[in-house]
Design a protein around this motif. Structure first.
Motif, PDB file in Angstrom:
ATOM      1  N   SER A 180       6.421  19.859  -3.058  1.00 46.95           N
ATOM      2  CA  SER A 180       7.423  18.796  -3.006  1.00 46.95           C
ATOM      3  C   SER A 180       8.716  19.265  -2.338  1.00 46.95           C
ATOM      4  CB  SER A 180       7.517  18.065  -4.401  1.00 46.95           C
ATOM      5  OG  SER A 180       8.358  18.912  -5.150  1.00 46.95           O
ATOM      6  N   ASP A 222      -0.104  15.969  -1.877  1.00 49.57           N
ATOM      7  CA  ASP A 222      -1.083  15.996  -2.937  1.00 49.57           C
ATOM      8  C   ASP A 222      -2.328  16.362  -1.921  1.00 49.57           C
ATOM      9  OD1 ASP A 222      -3.266  15.791  -4.665  1.00 49.57           O
ATOM     10  OD2 ASP A 222      -2.562  13.936  -5.680  1.00 49.57           O
ATOM     11  N   LEU A 241      -2.713  12.837   0.150  1.00 50.36           N
ATOM     12  CA  LEU A 241      -1.535  11.886   0.219  1.00 50.36           C
ATOM     13  C   LEU A 241      -0.498  12.489   0.144  1.00 50.36           C
ATOM     14  CD1 LEU A 241      -2.988   9.490  -2.606  1.00 50.36           C
ATOM     15  CD2 LEU A 241      -3.064   9.030  -0.079  1.00 50.36           C
ATOM     16  N   ARG A 254       3.356  11.303  -0.988  1.00 46.72           N
ATOM     17  CA  ARG A 254       4.170  10.375  -1.908  1.00 46.72           C
ATOM     18  C   ARG A 254       5.591  10.541  -1.392  1.00 46.72           C
ATOM     19  NH1 ARG A 254       3.490   7.161  -6.776  1.00 46.72           N
ATOM     20  NH2 ARG A 254       5.596   6.668  -7.661  1.00 46.72           N
ATOM     21  N   GLU A 263       9.337   9.008  -1.787  1.00 46.65           N
ATOM     22  CA  GLU A 263       9.954   7.932  -2.767  1.00 46.65           C
ATOM     23  C   GLU A 263      11.661   7.759  -2.278  1.00 46.65           C
ATOM     24  OE1 GLU A 263       9.728  10.433  -6.513  1.00 46.65           O
ATOM     25  OE2 GLU A 263       7.712   9.617  -6.813  1.00 46.65           O
ATOM     26  N   SER A 297       0.580   2.601   4.283  1.00 49.26           N
ATOM     27  CA  SER A 297       0.344   3.427   3.058  1.00 49.26           C
ATOM     28  C   SER A 297      -1.172   2.515   2.118  1.00 49.26           C
ATOM     29  CB  SER A 297       1.765   2.780   1.805  1.00 49.26           C
ATOM     30  OG  SER A 297       2.674   3.204   2.537  1.00 49.26           O
ATOM     31  N   TRP A 326       2.027   0.916  -2.482  1.00 49.29           N
ATOM     32  CA  TRP A 326       3.443   1.066  -2.467  1.00 49.29           C
ATOM     33  C   TRP A 326       3.920   0.171  -3.775  1.00 49.29           C
ATOM     34  CZ3 TRP A 326       6.938  -3.031  -1.627  1.00 49.29           C
ATOM     35  CH2 TRP A 326       6.251  -4.026  -0.861  1.00 49.29           C
ATOM     36  N   TRP A 336       8.507   3.712  -3.534  1.00 52.96           N
ATOM     37  CA  TRP A 336       7.614   4.713  -3.403  1.00 52.96           C
ATOM     38  C   TRP A 336       6.408   4.106  -2.359  1.00 52.96           C
ATOM     39  CZ3 TRP A 336       2.806   3.508  -5.059  1.00 52.96           C
ATOM     40  CH2 TRP A 336       2.497   2.556  -6.198  1.00 52.96           C
ATOM     41  N   GLU A 363       2.368   5.633  -1.040  1.00 54.78           N
ATOM     42  CA  GLU A 363       1.665   6.798  -0.758  1.00 54.78           C
ATOM     43  C   GLU A 363       0.653   6.623   0.540  1.00 54.78           C
ATOM     44  OE1 GLU A 363      -0.705   6.310  -4.482  1.00 54.78           O
ATOM     45  OE2 GLU A 363       0.646   7.483  -5.673  1.00 54.78           O
TER      46      GLU A 363
END
Length: 168
Positions: free
Chosen positions: A34, A101, A106, A108, A110, A144, A147, A160, A162
């Motif tokens: 991350s 991930d 994916l 993510r 944010e 996405s 979301w 957020w 994904e």
């Protein structure tokens, strides 16, 4: 509370893919790679967030011209622009966090702002084709898998999304 601004030369706090791999080898990694950064709540801050997201995607193996990198860049750009335009609180920055991930392919995205009362609509708003704005969440919805938003305590919200990145 979000405070301070990240200047381009300072660089935001981050976890690189190499650091995450090293942590996985010695048994200390439990979270996916991350990265996060804090940005001025301004158009320039939103632009910088988007550029740094593209750099991070490249470090994670998705070149800037790849579909995955472009999709993440667009989602970051839209969410950061919304944070600046609709979630801006004077004297407060916004935060961007990306998490890769690899198991589910994916990323993510944010974006956290300090707006007190503003909530997202449950679905993207419909927009008139001739309108000058209002398509940002439609774009986020299209790029996405899912979301949404969650409240941030004590103030603000995190929006957020994904984004599927698959193999390049």
């Amino acid at each position: 509370m979000l405070t301070g601004t990240t200047a381009p030369e300072e660089g935001p706090r981050r976890t690189t893919a190499a650091a995450a791999t090293a942590a996985a080898l010695d048994g200390t990694a439990h979270e996916p790679p991350s990265w996060s950064g804090q940005f001025a709540s301004s158009p320039r801050g939103a632009q910088l967030a988007r550029r740094l997201a593209v750099r991070r995607m490249e470090e994670w193996g998705h070149p800037p011209e790849s579909d995955a990198s472009c999709a993440v860049a667009l989602v970051v750009g839209e969410l950061a622009a919304n944070a600046v335009r609709h979630g801006r609180t004077p004297g407060r920055d916004f935060r961007l966090r990306l998490a890769l991930d690899t198991a589910s392919d994916l990323v993510r995205v944010e974006v956290t702002d300090a707006a007190l009362e503003k909530r997202l609509p449950p679905a993207p708003p419909t927009s008139c084709p001739e309108g000058e704005s209002g398509r940002g969440l439609l774009l986020v919805d299209a790029l996405s898998l899912r979301w949404g938003s969650t409240p941030r305590r004590p103030v603000g919200k995190t929006v957020w999304a994904e984004v599927p990145v698959g193999a390049t």
